[in-house]
Design a protein around this motif. Structure first.
Motif, short mmCIF file in Angstrom:
data_model
loop_
_atom_site.label_atom_id
_atom_site.label_comp_id
_atom_site.label_asym_id
_atom_site.label_seq_id
_atom_site.Cartn_x
_atom_site.Cartn_y
_atom_site.Cartn_z
N GLY A 1 0.64 -1.05 0.01
CA GLY A 1 0.14 0.08 0.05
C GLY A 1 0.78 1.37 0.05
N TYR A 2 0.36 2.40 0.24
CA TYR A 2 1.04 3.62 0.04
C TYR A 2 0.91 4.55 1.42
CZ TYR A 2 1.51 2.49 -4.79
OH TYR A 2 1.75 1.71 -5.89
N ASP A 3 2.10 5.20 1.76
CA ASP A 3 2.03 6.11 2.70
C ASP A 3 2.51 7.51 2.23
OD1 ASP A 3 0.76 4.56 4.67
OD2 ASP A 3 2.65 4.23 5.70
N ILE A 4 2.55 8.44 2.91
CA ILE A 4 3.24 9.72 2.61
C ILE A 4 4.13 10.20 3.99
CG2 ILE A 4 2.80 12.26 2.33
CD1 ILE A 4 0.08 11.66 1.10
N VAL A 5 5.25 10.31 3.68
CA VAL A 5 6.38 10.57 4.31
C VAL A 5 6.47 12.04 4.55
CG1 VAL A 5 8.82 10.21 4.99
CG2 VAL A 5 7.76 8.69 3.86
N ILE A 6 6.45 12.59 5.91
CA ILE A 6 6.63 13.94 6.01
C ILE A 6 7.72 14.48 7.08
CG2 ILE A 6 4.07 14.54 5.42
CD1 ILE A 6 3.11 14.63 8.45
N ASN A 7 7.73 15.69 7.26
CA ASN A 7 8.75 15.88 8.40
C ASN A 7 8.17 16.01 9.52
OD1 ASN A 7 11.21 16.69 6.97
ND2 ASN A 7 10.06 18.25 6.07
N TYR B 1 -0.65 17.88 8.62
CA TYR B 1 -0.84 17.05 7.69
C TYR B 1 -1.52 15.60 8.04
CZ TYR B 1 2.10 20.17 4.77
OH TYR B 1 2.69 21.39 4.10
N LYS B 2 -2.73 15.27 7.59
CA LYS B 2 -3.12 14.04 8.03
C LYS B 2 -3.34 12.96 6.88
CE LYS B 2 -4.14 15.69 11.98
NZ LYS B 2 -3.34 15.25 13.30
N ASN B 3 -3.44 13.44 5.52
CA ASN B 3 -3.57 12.41 4.63
C ASN B 3 -3.55 13.09 3.22
OD1 ASN B 3 -6.12 13.68 4.20
ND2 ASN B 3 -7.30 11.98 5.15
N LYS B 4 -3.68 12.84 2.11
CA LYS B 4 -3.63 13.40 0.75
C LYS B 4 -4.26 14.60 0.60
CE LYS B 4 -7.04 10.47 -1.80
NZ LYS B 4 -7.86 11.47 -2.03
N LEU C 1 12.39 16.71 0.73
CA LEU C 1 11.74 16.75 1.78
C LEU C 1 12.29 17.41 3.11
CD1 LEU C 1 8.95 16.10 3.33
CD2 LEU C 1 9.82 14.05 4.06
N GLN C 2 13.64 16.89 3.41
CA GLN C 2 14.08 17.42 4.38
C GLN C 2 14.74 18.86 4.27
OE1 GLN C 2 17.06 14.01 4.94
NE2 GLN C 2 16.35 14.03 7.05
N SER C 3 15.03 19.32 3.11
CA SER C 3 15.48 20.65 2.78
C SER C 3 14.05 21.63 2.49
CB SER C 3 16.29 20.73 1.66
OG SER C 3 15.58 19.92 0.38
N HIS C 4 12.88 20.88 2.48
CA HIS C 4 11.55 21.84 2.45
C HIS C 4 11.33 22.31 1.07
CE1 HIS C 4 11.26 21.80 6.77
NE2 HIS C 4 12.47 22.27 6.87
N LYS C 5 11.94 21.30 0.10
CA LYS C 5 11.66 21.75 -1.39
C LYS C 5 10.09 20.92 -1.73
CE LYS C 5 15.38 23.67 -2.70
NZ LYS C 5 16.14 23.57 -1.42
N LYS D 1 14.57 9.79 12.77
CA LYS D 1 13.94 10.21 13.64
C LYS D 1 13.29 11.53 13.33
CE LYS D 1 16.44 8.03 17.19
NZ LYS D 1 16.96 8.30 18.63
N SER D 2 13.57 12.34 12.16
CA SER D 2 12.97 13.60 11.85
C SER D 2 11.96 13.42 10.81
CB SER D 2 13.96 14.69 11.23
OG SER D 2 14.52 13.90 9.87
N LEU D 3 11.51 12.19 10.62
CA LEU D 3 10.37 11.82 9.69
C LEU D 3 9.46 11.07 10.13
CD1 LEU D 3 12.60 10.94 6.57
CD2 LEU D 3 11.51 13.13 7.20
N VAL D 4 7.94 11.21 9.73
CA VAL D 4 7.25 10.42 10.11
C VAL D 4 6.23 10.03 8.98
CG1 VAL D 4 6.71 11.10 12.52
CG2 VAL D 4 5.57 12.45 10.70
N ALA D 5 5.34 8.93 8.98
CA ALA D 5 4.58 8.48 7.92
C ALA D 5 3.21 8.67 8.36
CB ALA D 5 5.03 7.19 7.58
N ILE D 6 2.28 9.07 7.41
CA ILE D 6 0.81 9.38 7.62
C ILE D 6 0.21 8.28 6.48
CG2 ILE D 6 1.14 11.56 8.64
CD1 ILE D 6 0.21 12.74 5.89
N PRO D 7 -1.14 8.10 6.72
CA PRO D 7 -1.85 7.28 5.52
C PRO D 7 -1.96 8.11 4.19
CG PRO D 7 -2.83 7.02 7.73
CD PRO D 7 -1.96 8.08 7.86
N SER D 8 -1.95 7.49 3.34
CA SER D 8 -2.12 8.30 2.17
C SER D 8 -3.56 8.45 1.69
CB SER D 8 -1.20 7.72 0.93
OG SER D 8 -1.95 6.46 0.39
N ASP D 9 -4.26 7.45 1.87
CA ASP D 9 -5.59 7.30 1.41
C ASP D 9 -6.02 7.36 -0.03
OD1 ASP D 9 -6.33 7.23 3.94
OD2 ASP D 9 -7.14 8.98 4.25
N PHE D 10 -4.86 6.73 -0.78
CA PHE D 10 -4.93 6.91 -2.36
C PHE D 10 -5.92 5.85 -2.58
CE2 PHE D 10 -0.56 8.75 -2.57
CZ PHE D 10 -0.96 10.09 -2.95
#
Length: 491
Positions: A132-138, A145-148, A189-193, A212-221
Motif C-alpha cells: 500500500g502507500y503512505d506519505i512521508v513528512i517532516n 498533515y493527516k492524509n492526501k 523533503l528535509q530541505s523543504h522543497k 527520527k526527523s520523519l514520520v509516515a501518514i496514511p495516503s488514502d489513495f
C-alpha cells in the motif's frame, strides 16, 4: 510502485528493435525452452535497482557492500528451487525492462508491479507481495498533515512515472514534484522543497525507522490491486520458466515468508546501516568510485584521440569518389554523435550491441564514451590542422616528404600544440561525463555515492564528498595539463 517503462526508454527499445529482427520474440513463443536454458546454464541472473528499501538496497556486511532486501531473499529461493546459482546485476530501474528484453538479465525482482502495459512486453509470475502507500513528512509537520487531502496548495513528491506519482497528480490538489530516486525525494523533503513524499508502505517505514526527523501518514489513495502488488518479470514467452517459479512464489505466499522472515531480515540490515554513517566509514566505496572513474576517463581519452585523428583526416580527404564517400561518412558520424545525448549512446551500446555481443557494462561505457569523445576530438584536430600555416606543408613537400610524412612529422605536431588546451578541456569534461555510465551499473563515483546514500539515509553528505572528489580529480588533471602546455610553449 517503481517507475513505468517511460517514453525515453521506449525510444531506446524502438531503436533497438529496428536493428534486431522481431522474430526473436516469435521464436521464443514458438519453442519455449526457457526453463531448460536456465538449468543448463546453471546461473540465474537477477536484475534489480538497489535503491528501494526494504525491497532491495545496499548494506555494508563485514566491511563489504552487498545487495540485500526481501526481493534478494526471494531471488535466492527461486534460484535454489531451480537448482542454479543466483547472480545479481544492479542497474537503474529504468534500464531493467530493456535489460530483460535484450538478455542482459534473466528475471527482474525489483518491487515491480504487473501493470497491463508491462504485461504486453514481459511475462509476470503470481504476485508475491501486496502493499500500500503512505506519505512521508517532516516530524515538525505532523499536526499539519493527516492524509492526501491535507496538502491543498502544497507540494507532494513521488518517483516520476510511478503509480503514486500519477495518484498525486490525479487524486490531490497538491502540486506534483517528480524525481528519479527516493533518496533525492527524501533530501528534497528535509530541505523543504516538497511537503511530503508518497511511497510504498514498507519503504516509508524503512525511512522513518532510520530517520527520527520523519514520520509516515496514511495516503488514502484509491489504487487498484495491480498498482500495489509486486511480481517477478521474465522475458515474453518464458511460459515454462514462469510456471516453475510460480510454484516457489505460491509457497512463499502460503507460508507467509515475506512478513515472517524476509522483511524482518531486511530490517536488521537497515539498522546495521545506521550504526556508523560517517563518510570516512565508506572510504572504500569512494575509492572504488575514483578507480572506475579514472579507468573510464583514461581509456576513453586514449581511444577517443585515436578515433578523433582518423575522423579528422577522413573529413579532410579530397580527390577520387572513394575519398569523397569517406569524407561524407566521417562528417555524418560526427554530426550524428554530436547531435544525440551521450546517455542514449551509452544505453544503445550496452543494450543494442549487447544483443549481438555480450559486452560488460564497463566495456560498453568505455566504448560509448570513446565514440562520443572521438567526434569532438576530430573537430579539435581538424581545426588544429587548418590552423597550421600552409607554408609549413609546402616547405615539407619541397624537401621531398610525402603527404603522410608531412602530416605526421610537420603538421600534426604543430596542430597538437595549438589544440592542447581544447584537448585538456575534453579530458576534464570526460572525468565528469563518466558519471553517465552509472545508469548501466558501472560502479563509478556517482554510483558509489548512491550506494552510500542508500546505506546511510544521508542525502547531503555523500553529495558533498563526491563534489570534493570530482574537484580534486579535475583540478589535479588541470594542473598536469597546464604543466605540459607550458613545456610546449617553451619548446
Amino acid at each position: 510502485m517503481k517507475k513505468r517503462f517511460g517514453w525515453f526508454l521506449a525510444i531506446i527499445v524502438a531503436l533497438i528493435m529496428t536493428v534486431v529482427p522481431l522474430g526473436q520474440t516469435q521464436h521464443a513463443q514458438a519453442a519455449d525452452n526457457s526453463l531448460e536454458q536456465i538449468q543448463k546454464k546453471g546461473v540465474l541472473v537477477m536484475g534489480t535497482s538497489p535503491d528501494y528499501p526494504p525491497y532491495e538496497f545496499q548494506a555494508t556486511v563485514n566491511g563489504k557492500s552487498k545487495i540485500v532486501g526481501m526481493d534478494v531473499q526471494i531471488g535466492k529461493q527461486v534460484a535454489k528451487d531451480l537448482g542454479v546459482k543466483l547472480k545479481i546485476k544492479s542497474m537503474s530501474f529504468d534500464s531493467l525492462l530493456v535489460a530483460l528484453q535484450t538478455g542482459k538479465v534473466d528475471m527482474i525482482i525489483s518491487g515491480m508491479n504487473p501493470t497491463p502495459s508491462r504485461r504486453k512486453n514481459v511475462d509476470f509470475t503470481h504476485v508475491y507481495y501486496q502493499g500500500g502507500y503512505d506519505i512521508v513528512i517532516n516530524k515538525t509537520d505532523k499536526g499539519k498533515y493527516k492524509n492526501k487531502n491535507s496538502f491543498k496548495n502544497g507540494t507532494l513528491g513521488a518517483q516520476t512515472g510511478t503509480t503514486q506519482y500519477n495518484a498525486v497528480k490525479n487524486q490531490t490538489t497538491a502540486k506534483a514534484k517528480g524525481m528519479t530516486s527516493q533518496s533525492d525525494l527524501i533530501l528534497a523533503l528535509q530541505s523543504h522543497k516538497v511537503d511530503g513524499v508518497a511511497m510504498e508502505k514498507p519503504s516509508a517505514e524503512a525511512y522513518v525507522a532510520n530517520n527520527k526527523s520523519l514520520v509516515a501518514i496514511p495516503s488514502d489513495f484509491n489504487m487498484s490491486s495491480s498498482a500495489t502488488s509486486s511480481a517477478i518479470a521474465f522475458r515474453k514467452g518464458s511460459t515454462s520458466l514462469v510456471n516453475k517459479v510460480n510454484k516457489t512464489v505460491d509457497r512463499i505466499k502460503k507460508q507467509n515468508l515475506v512478513k515472517k522472515q524476509y522483511l524482518p531480515a531486511a530490517g536488521k540490515y537497515l539498522k546495521t546501516n545506521t550504526v556508523n554513517t560517517s563518510m570516512g566509514h565508506y572510504w572504500k566505496a569512494f575509492a572504488t568510485g575514483i578507480e572506475y572513474t579514472l579507468i573510464i576517463t583514461v581509456c576513453s581519452v586514449f581511444f577517443g584521440f585515436i578515433i578523433g585523428i582518423l575522423l579528422a583526416l577522413a573529413r579532410m580527404a579530397k580527390g577520387n569518389p572513394l575519398k569523397t564517400a569517406i569524407r561524407w561518412l566521417a562528417t555524418a558520424y560526427v554530426e550524428f554523435i554530436r547531435g544525440t545525448p551521450m546517455m542514449v549512446q551509452v544505453m544503445f551500446v550496452y543494450f543494442g550491441l549487447g544483443l549481438f555481443v555480450n559486452l560488460p557494462a564497463l566495456t560498453s561505457g568505455i566504448i560509448a564514451i570513446s565514440l562520443n569523445s572521438g567526434a569532438y576530438v576530430a573537430e579539435y584536430i581538424r581545426g588544429g590542422i587548418n590552423s597550421v600555416d600552409v607554408g609549413q606543408t609546402e616547405a615539407a613537400r619541397s624537401l621531398g616528404m610525402s603527404n603522410g610524412e608531412t602530416m605526421r612529422y610537420v603538421v600534426l605536431p604543430q596542430a597538437l600544440k595549438n589544440i592542447w588546451p581544447s584537448l585538456g578541456n575534453e579530458f576534464i569534461t570526460l572525468i565528469k561525463d563518466s558519471s553517465i555510465v552509472s545508469i548501466i551499473g558501472v560502479t563509478e563515483l556517482i554510483y558509489q555515492s548512491n550506494i552510500v546514500r542508500s546505506d546511510t539515509y544521508r542525502g547531503v553528505a555523500p553529495i558533498v564528498v563526491i563534489m570534493v572528489l570530482y574537484f580534486i580529480l579535475t583540478f589535479t588533471a588541470s594542473r598536469i595539463l597546464n604543466y605540459f602546455e607550458r613545456r610546449m610553449q617553451h619548446d
